[in-house]
Design a protein around this motif. Structure first.
Motif, PDB file in Angstrom:
ATOM      1  N   UNK A   1      21.538  -6.813   9.715  1.00 30.61           N
ATOM      2  CA  UNK A   1      21.418  -8.035  10.515  1.00 30.61           C
ATOM      3  C   UNK A   1      20.908  -9.196   9.661  1.00 30.61           C
ATOM      4  N   UNK A   2      19.842  -8.974   8.938  1.00 36.72           N
ATOM      5  CA  UNK A   2      19.245 -10.025   8.109  1.00 36.72           C
ATOM      6  C   UNK A   2      20.207 -10.449   6.999  1.00 36.72           C
ATOM      7  N   UNK A   3      20.774  -9.485   6.301  1.00 41.70           N
ATOM      8  CA  UNK A   3      21.670  -9.799   5.173  1.00 41.70           C
ATOM      9  C   UNK A   3      22.871 -10.610   5.638  1.00 41.70           C
ATOM     10  N   UNK A   4      23.522 -10.183   6.699  1.00 40.86           N
ATOM     11  CA  UNK A   4      24.725 -10.881   7.137  1.00 40.86           C
ATOM     12  C   UNK A   4      24.416 -12.209   7.817  1.00 40.86           C
ATOM     13  N   UNK A   5      23.267 -12.345   8.436  1.00 39.17           N
ATOM     14  CA  UNK A   5      22.879 -13.646   9.002  1.00 39.17           C
ATOM     15  C   UNK A   5      22.565 -14.654   7.895  1.00 39.17           C
ATOM     16  N   UNK A   6      21.942 -14.189   6.836  1.00 42.50           N
ATOM     17  CA  UNK A   6      21.563 -15.087   5.744  1.00 42.50           C
ATOM     18  C   UNK A   6      22.736 -15.501   4.861  1.00 42.50           C
ATOM     19  N   UNK A   7      23.772 -14.684   4.820  1.00 42.12           N
ATOM     20  CA  UNK A   7      24.865 -14.976   3.891  1.00 42.12           C
ATOM     21  C   UNK A   7      25.970 -15.820   4.492  1.00 42.12           C
ATOM     22  N   UNK A   8      25.852 -16.206   5.728  1.00 42.62           N
ATOM     23  CA  UNK A   8      26.834 -17.109   6.306  1.00 42.62           C
ATOM     24  C   UNK A   8      27.871 -16.393   7.138  1.00 42.62           C
ATOM     25  N   UNK A   9      28.684 -17.215   7.802  1.00 44.64           N
ATOM     26  CA  UNK A   9      29.684 -16.681   8.711  1.00 44.64           C
ATOM     27  C   UNK A   9      31.066 -16.843   8.109  1.00 44.64           C
ATOM     28  N   UNK A  10      31.867 -15.853   8.357  1.00 44.56           N
ATOM     29  CA  UNK A  10      33.260 -15.889   7.930  1.00 44.56           C
ATOM     30  C   UNK A  10      34.038 -15.097   8.958  1.00 44.56           C
ATOM     31  N   UNK A  11      35.117 -15.672   9.471  1.00 45.32           N
ATOM     32  CA  UNK A  11      35.900 -14.951  10.471  1.00 45.32           C
ATOM     33  C   UNK A  11      36.821 -13.958   9.783  1.00 45.32           C
ATOM     34  N   UNK A  12      37.353 -13.037  10.557  1.00 40.59           N
ATOM     35  CA  UNK A  12      38.295 -12.072   9.996  1.00 40.59           C
ATOM     36  C   UNK A  12      39.527 -12.766   9.442  1.00 40.59           C
TER      37      UNK A  12
ATOM     38  N   UNK B   1      20.581  13.108   3.145  1.00 40.21           N
ATOM     39  CA  UNK B   1      19.243  13.610   2.836  1.00 40.21           C
ATOM     40  C   UNK B   1      18.713  13.012   1.534  1.00 40.21           C
ATOM     41  N   UNK B   2      19.615  12.725   0.605  1.00 36.57           N
ATOM     42  CA  UNK B   2      19.191  12.299  -0.734  1.00 36.57           C
ATOM     43  C   UNK B   2      19.346  10.800  -0.962  1.00 36.57           C
ATOM     44  N   UNK B   3      19.572  10.034   0.091  1.00 32.53           N
ATOM     45  CA  UNK B   3      19.818   8.609  -0.068  1.00 32.53           C
ATOM     46  C   UNK B   3      18.861   7.861   0.845  1.00 32.53           C
ATOM     47  N   UNK B   4      17.920   7.164   0.284  1.00 30.80           N
ATOM     48  CA  UNK B   4      16.894   6.503   1.093  1.00 30.80           C
ATOM     49  C   UNK B   4      17.404   5.193   1.680  1.00 30.80           C
ATOM     50  N   UNK B   5      16.702   4.736   2.693  1.00 28.06           N
ATOM     51  CA  UNK B   5      17.006   3.447   3.305  1.00 28.06           C
ATOM     52  C   UNK B   5      16.803   2.337   2.285  1.00 28.06           C
ATOM     53  N   UNK B   6      15.793   2.472   1.450  1.00 26.28           N
ATOM     54  CA  UNK B   6      15.537   1.472   0.411  1.00 26.28           C
ATOM     55  C   UNK B   6      16.726   1.373  -0.545  1.00 26.28           C
ATOM     56  N   UNK B   7      17.252   2.503  -0.978  1.00 28.83           N
ATOM     57  CA  UNK B   7      18.408   2.490  -1.876  1.00 28.83           C
ATOM     58  C   UNK B   7      19.616   1.874  -1.186  1.00 28.83           C
ATOM     59  N   UNK B   8      19.813   2.205   0.086  1.00 26.52           N
ATOM     60  CA  UNK B   8      20.929   1.618   0.835  1.00 26.52           C
ATOM     61  C   UNK B   8      20.769   0.107   0.929  1.00 26.52           C
ATOM     62  N   UNK B   9      19.551  -0.351   1.191  1.00 22.90           N
ATOM     63  CA  UNK B   9      19.297  -1.791   1.284  1.00 22.90           C
ATOM     64  C   UNK B   9      19.617  -2.477  -0.038  1.00 22.90           C
ATOM     65  N   UNK B  10      19.232  -1.860  -1.149  1.00 19.01           N
ATOM     66  CA  UNK B  10      19.513  -2.437  -2.470  1.00 19.01           C
ATOM     67  C   UNK B  10      21.016  -2.519  -2.700  1.00 19.01           C
ATOM     68  N   UNK B  11      21.747  -1.454  -2.379  1.00 17.65           N
ATOM     69  CA  UNK B  11      23.203  -1.441  -2.554  1.00 17.65           C
ATOM     70  C   UNK B  11      23.852  -2.512  -1.678  1.00 17.65           C
ATOM     71  N   UNK B  12      23.483  -2.567  -0.416  1.00 16.71           N
ATOM     72  CA  UNK B  12      24.068  -3.521   0.526  1.00 16.71           C
ATOM     73  C   UNK B  12      23.790  -4.955   0.090  1.00 16.71           C
TER      74      UNK B  12
END
Length: 158
Positions: free
Chosen positions: A15-26, A51-62
């Motif tokens: 939610x935060x990442x996509x709200x901060x990066x702006x809007x783009x329609x399909x 099991x081996x992938x943390x939320x922190x790592x996912x946040x960094x990747x995203x």
């Protein structure tokens, strides 16, 4: 309970990442935007289920992927050369009613693709009614009817 907390955390990150990066329609999305969405979806799934992938790592990747994509969008906006390299350029497919077969072959298009756009957007029935056809950067085909066809179809000519 861990799954619920992970889901809430990933939801808030997205939610935060996509709200901060702006809007783009399909309609404005490029094919590479789709690839980014798929990769972000995989990282999200791993964060939610793995099991081996943390939320922190996912946040960094995203965040990294989205920032790279938005950075690329910014560079394309600032630099015509970068835009041409990454997004391509419009291509003329029909010029003054003449089909440019080499351009059609380059883009793996058929005359029927152009006629489909001509029928859909202008109600044209024949190739000789088309003045120009352009393959846009988005992949859409823009058709400009000949003057007499435009006035017959009720389109105001300038």
């Amino acid at each position: 309970m861990d799954e619920v907390l992970r889901t809430i955390a990933v939801y808030l990150i997205l939610l935060v990442v996509f709200r901060l990066t702006g809007k783009r329609t399909l309609a404005q999305a490029t094919s590479f935007d789709l690839v980014i969405v798929l990769v972000v979806g995989e990282a999200t799934a791993q964060a939610l289920l793995g099991e081996d992938f943390s939320v922190r790592r996912a946040a960094i990747v995203i965040v990294t992927l989205v920032l790279l994509q938005r950075g690329s969008d910014y560079l394309a906006w600032r630099s015509k050369t970068f835009d041409r390299i990454t997004e391509g350029a419009p291509s003329l497919l029909i010029s003054d009613g003449d089909v440019l077969a080499k351009e059609l072959a380059t883009h793996k298009l058929r005359e029927s693709d152009i006629m489909e756009a001509a029928r859909d957007k202008h109600g044209l029935e024949r190739m000789d009614q088309i003045k120009w056809a352009v393959l846009e950067k988005s992949g859409d085909i823009t058709v400009v009817p000949r003057e007499e066809e435009a006035s017959d179809a009720g389109v105001k000519s300038v």
